[in-house]
Design an enzyme around this catalytic site. Structure first.
Site, PDB file in Angstrom:
ATOM      1  N   GLU A 271       9.615   5.660  12.385  1.00  0.00           N
ATOM      2  CA  GLU A 271       8.975   4.616  13.193  1.00  0.00           C
ATOM      3  C   GLU A 271       7.451   4.715  13.262  1.00  0.00           C
ATOM      4  O   GLU A 271       6.859   4.245  14.245  1.00  0.00           O
ATOM      5  CB  GLU A 271       9.552   4.695  14.616  1.00  0.00           C
ATOM      6  CG  GLU A 271       9.147   5.941  15.435  1.00  0.00           C
ATOM      7  CD  GLU A 271      10.137   7.095  15.411  1.00  0.00           C
ATOM      8  OE1 GLU A 271      10.934   7.186  14.440  1.00  0.00           O
ATOM      9  OE2 GLU A 271      10.096   7.923  16.342  1.00  0.00           O
ATOM     10  N   GLU A 305      14.118   1.303  14.472  1.00  0.00           N
ATOM     11  CA  GLU A 305      12.729   1.716  14.222  1.00  0.00           C
ATOM     12  C   GLU A 305      11.760   0.769  14.922  1.00  0.00           C
ATOM     13  O   GLU A 305      10.753   1.197  15.477  1.00  0.00           O
ATOM     14  CB  GLU A 305      12.436   1.776  12.723  1.00  0.00           C
ATOM     15  CG  GLU A 305      13.376   2.657  11.901  1.00  0.00           C
ATOM     16  CD  GLU A 305      13.586   4.048  12.457  1.00  0.00           C
ATOM     17  OE1 GLU A 305      12.674   4.592  13.112  1.00  0.00           O
ATOM     18  OE2 GLU A 305      14.693   4.607  12.257  1.00  0.00           O
TER      19      GLU A 305
HETATM   20  N1  PHE Z   1      12.568   9.360  14.225  1.00  0.00           N
HETATM   21  C1  PHE Z   1      13.435   8.852  13.208  1.00  0.00           C
HETATM   22  C2  PHE Z   1      14.367   7.892  13.902  1.00  0.00           C
HETATM   23  O1  PHE Z   1      15.215   8.225  14.640  1.00  0.00           O
HETATM   24  C3  PHE Z   1      14.252   9.870  12.514  1.00  0.00           C
HETATM   25  C4  PHE Z   1      13.477  10.877  11.738  1.00  0.00           C
HETATM   26  C5  PHE Z   1      13.299  12.143  12.241  1.00  0.00           C
HETATM   27  C6  PHE Z   1      12.952  10.551  10.514  1.00  0.00           C
HETATM   28  C7  PHE Z   1      12.595  13.091  11.531  1.00  0.00           C
HETATM   29  C8  PHE Z   1      12.267  11.493   9.796  1.00  0.00           C
HETATM   30  C9  PHE Z   1      12.096  12.750  10.304  1.00  0.00           C
HETATM   31  O2  PHE Z   1      14.241   6.742  13.821  1.00  0.00           O
HETATM   32 ZN    ZN Z   2      14.921   7.095  16.321  1.00  0.00          ZN
END
Ligand code: PHE
Ligand code: ZN
Length: 881
Positions: A271, A305
């Site tokens: 995101e 996202e």
């Molecule tokens: N934050 C992302 C999500 O949940 C997942 C993610 C975590 C992607 C770590 C890459 C590294 O949408």
């Molecule tokens: Zn997330």
């Protein structure tokens, strides 16, 4: 030397940062092997911190080229540097500029963390701790800075240059073949949300106008040739933006929202502020290569996202222990979005199935941890079903407990009060307390306690007194490292079904708090009496799966049959069918294990017939109700001394019994519900296709003359991927005539499409039967196998380890060996992919004695390896604990 366990990071040790970084100016001069990063940081010492306190920046595999403080080169004795840390011993003033020049090698970055290349495209991944692989920084989520990023690259290789925020400037670099773009993100953000992309990509543009009439440019960037595969993702994005305005009052806050699809990505998507980066499987789709499930996933991940822009980005986490603050809440939001876009009951059932197959086993095994962990060694290992899916369940319960209005009052305050901050679960809950005048301290235990509570139920009806009494008790089974547990707040949606199938209304109830149709358990035991109950009711408990618990209740088969046919809660109707099947499958597994033949009970088989013939049931729901509990679900229900072969055999018996008894209706349903005309991924049409394919799944083993031909025809004449893949799975998994021909046909049709080829590998890896291991080994040297591509590795190995119980847990140990060898090999390149694969051993202690011993020796072997990554070391240590 044995690789060392990383030190434990503990929540209780949290200290605010001693310095702030308020502004970041980055210049990234891209080069495949020698990228130069010039970071100018505006640093300020915190008010309560002593002058001269060292500034310690995180780094990872960096090489420092130059270091200047307020424009002056820092003398050698003014700092210490290593690839992992940069310490400025005694910064001279309260605020200062630090200019750090580092060099990195994107081409050699196989961990896919930090700046790397995917099919020639430069891209970044910074969550959780990847930014420190780009420059030295205070790489922690509570350091919020305003970023300006200048990206430089050759014009021909990289016509597209992207970073977070809004584009300020773009131009040629005089006298070179290079150009630059300057991006500015006005919203303060933690480093994990930084992103940069450069490459030769096609741009698919669109536009959205927000409720306050702001025009936002939307772009999806993909490899050339894939422009036509983005329309579903774009449509999903626009619907997400609108929905977040309508339902949560959240508008977008930049001039542009960019999405980039890359083919090498460790996770689903990321995101990054204004510049989401996606695993291309969650962007690209057309009917020829994507299934209905793929379409649904794309819609959900795009939404997820996008929703992070408020829940995660505008309001972020103080530290990584608070990961569920953004993830649980954002999963809850994307679940609600899907429920509104599609069918709420179907979505609920799908999510609960996911929770039960992924999160419940996690909570019941050695990797169990609270939704908000208190300790970690490697944060990458905490992007788990517990943090995400159970985290969303906790938010859902909050909504149930407070009611819709109270819930939204609390959330509105949260957005208001914490905008621009890095905050905590406590602060989140306080918003709901302040707006609802309630005390959520007991509710907060859901964030603290690991393990799935078991709610035990006993009931009695007194016809003379017209009372119905219910004993409810709750308990969390032992969890490693958790000494004792306290009673949780458990909202139980319920109904008392009268003989006509309608909910009865008791005149009064005592012994528990009831609001509307929710019983609120707050104690370890409740003795409840309903009065004015005119006839013996059938209890429908945990409607809509109102809490992430297991229910321990002895059901008469007749009552389950009644619920399966009559409950007006669609979730519990589905649950009743599942419970009936589960009881029977557990019984059959036991019989088979004792070397007996056994036969499915008629009563259970006929329930499936009744579901099949129910004219009033929505096709999507019907398809779900006709889906037998998975092998993993059955194993979990049995809980110990598990024999996967017996489970597979039992499941096959029940499937065949249903197929043989109802072959006519199944064949008819397979034909009747197959949608005609142009393909459409909408929920209703997809639901019909699901039912048609579910019927075909049974018909394939119906022992009728045309079953094999019928199945072959489905596969070979399919005009969309959903049907083609469903047909292929049947031919391959049931080893039907044409199995090999089908695989060849599929290969020749899809060999140019990577995402479609993932499915080809997956189908073969998940086929039961002794030959699968040899197949996998030969696929390792298939020209299309690529051990450096995470999607391909997951398609072949993760799907084998998690979706092929009998071959993974082969009684000769060869399945474990295969996975272990792969883990060790992958771990050298990409620790995150390796450690995730390693988690597939998590339920090893539940296996029978022989398999358990084999798993243990395999795990010991892995553990004794030198140079394990900290990711894999952490998983292996906990798995063996
Ligand atoms: N934050 C992302 C999500 O949940 C997942 C993610 C975590 C992607 C770590 C890459 C590294 O949408
Ligand atoms: Zn997330």
């Amino acid at each position: 030397m044995r690789s060392e366990t990383a030190p434990a990071i503990r929540l209780e040790d949290y200290q605010p940062p001693v310095y702030r970084i308020e502004k970041v100016h980055l210049t990234v001069k891209l080069d495949p092997a020698e990228t130069e990063v010039v970071a100018t940081l505006s640093v300020a010492r915190q008010a309560d911190v002593q002058a001269g306190t060292p500034l310690v920046l995180d780094g990872d595999e960096l090489s420092l080229r130059e270091l200047k403080l307020n424009g002056e080169v820092l003398p050698d004795d003014g700092y210490t540097v290593s690839p992992g840390k940069l310490e400025i011993h005694a910064p001279p003033s309260k605020s200062f500029d630090l200019k750090i020049t580092t060099q990195i090698n994107p081409e050699a970055n196989t961990k896919l963390m930090g700046l790397y290349r995917s099919s020639g495209t430069y891209c970044t991944q910074c969550e959780a701790e990847g930014f420190r692989r780009i420059t030295y920084f205070l790489d922690r989520p509570d350091v919020l800075a305003i970023y300006t990023t200048r990206v430089e690259a050759p014009k021909t290789d990289c016509p597209v240059l992207l970073a977070n925020g809004n584009l300020m400037e773009k131009g040629d670099i005089d006298g070179t073949d290079r150009h630059y773009a300057l991006w500015h993100d006005p919203h303060p953000k933690p480093a994990y949300l930084f992103a940069l992309v450069a490459g030769n990509l096609a741009q698919v543009p669109n536009r959205f106008t927000t409720a306050s009439d702001k025009k936002v440019d939307l772009n999806i960037y993909v490899e050339h040739g894939n422009e036509g595969l983005c329309s579903w993702a774009m449509d999903s994005l626009k619907r997400s933006m609108k929905w977040d305005e309508d339902v949560f009052g959240r508008e977008y806050d930049l001039d542009v929202f960019n999405i980039v699809a890359v083919s090498d990505f460790n996770m689903g998507a990321m995101e990054n502020k204004g510049l989401n980066i996606f695993n291309d499987k969650y962007v690209l789709a057309d009917p020829e290569t994507a299934t209905d499930q793929d379409y649904a996933n794309i819609e959900a991940v795009i939404a997820h996202e996008y929703f992070h822009n408020w829940t995660g980005n505008r309001i972020t986490c103080r530290d990584w222990f608070q990961l569920c603050l953004k993830e649980g809440l954002t999963v809850f939001r994307d679940q609600e979005f899907t429920s509104d876009m599609r069918s709420r009951p179907v979505k609920r059932i799908t999510d609960v199935r996911l929770l039960k197959t992924h999160q419940f086993p996690e909570d019941a095994g050695p990797l169990a941890h609270p939704v908000r962990p208190r300790v970690y060694h490697e944060i990458n290992n905490f992007y788990t079903a517990t943090v995400y899916e159970k985290g969303a369940e906790v938010v859902r319960m909050l909504k149930t407990v407070l009611g819709d209005e109270g819930f939204h009052r609390g959330l509105d305050l949260y957005f208001d009060r914490h905008d621009g901050e890095a905050t905590t679960i406590e602060a989140f809950l306080t918003c709901f307390e302040d707006t609802n005048g309630t005390d959520l301290s007991q509710f907060a235990l859901w964030y603290e306690q690991a393990g799935t509570p078991v709610v035990s139920v006993a009931s009695a009806y007194d016809a003379d007194r017209q009372t119905y009494s219910l004993s409810l008790s709750q308990e969390i089974p032992p969890v490693p490292g958790q000494r004792s547990s306290k009673p949780a707040v458990i909202p139980l949606r319920f109904g008392l079904l009268g003989p006509d199938g309608k909910d009865m209304h008791a005149t009064s109830a005592s012994g528990i708090n009831i609001s509307g149709d929710v019983l609120l358990m707050e104690k370890s035991r409740h003795e409840i009496t309903f009065s004015g109950v005119s006839s013996q009711p059938v209890l429908s408990l945990l409607r809509a799966f109102s809490a992430p618990v297991r229910i321990d209740q002895k059901f008469a088969t007749a009552d389950l049959q009644f619920l399966a046919a009559r409950d007006n809660d669609p979730f519990n109707r589905w649950q009743a069918v599942q419970s009936l099947a589960m009881q029977e499958l557990v019984r059959l597994t036991g019989t088979i294990r004792h070397g007996e033949l056994g036969a499915p009970a008629d009563g259970v088989v006929s329930v499936f017939g009744a579901v099949l013939n129910d004219q009033n049931l929505d096709p999507a729901l019907k398809a779900l109700a006709l889906t037998l509990p998975s092998e993993a679900d059955i194993a979990q229900e049995i809980g110990k001394n598990v024999d996967p072969d017996a489970i597979l055999a039992a499941r096959k018996q029940l499937r065949q019994a249903i197929a043989r008894q109802f072959h006519g209706a199944l064949r008819a349903a397979a034909l009747e519900f197959a949608p005609r005309g142009d393909y459409s991924p909408d929920a209703e049409t997809a639901g019909k296709r699901a039912l048609s394919n579910r019927a075909a799944y049974y018909y394939a083993v119906s022992n009728t003359e045309d079953a094999a031909q019928f199945t072959w025809d489905r596969f070979s004449s399919a005009d969309n991927m959903t049907d083609r893949l469903a047909g292929l799975m049947l031919l391959v998994h049931d080893h039907m005539p044409g199995e090999t021909a089908a695989l060849d046909l599929y290969l020749s049709r899809h060999e140019k499409t990577s995402l479609a080829m993932d499915k080809w590998f997956m189908v073969q890896a998940t086929a039961p039967g002794d030959g699968t291991l040899a197949t996998i080994k030969s696929l390792f040297s298939h020209p299309l196998y690529d051990a450096t591509n995470p999607n391909r590795v997951r398609a072949l190995l993760q799907s084998f380890a998690t979706g092929n119980a009998t071959q993974f847990a082969r009684p000769d140990g060869a399945g474990f060996e295969l996975v272990a060898e792969s883990v060790l090999e992958i771990d050298k390149r990409n620790p995150q992919v390796a450690s995730r694969l390693l988690t597939s051993f998590r339920s090893w202690r539940a296996l029978d004695a022989n398999r358990c011993a084999l798993a243990e020796s395999t795990l010991m072997k892995i553990s004794s390896c030198e140079d394990l990554s900290r990711d894999s070391r952490d998983i292996i240590d906990r798995t063996l604990q």
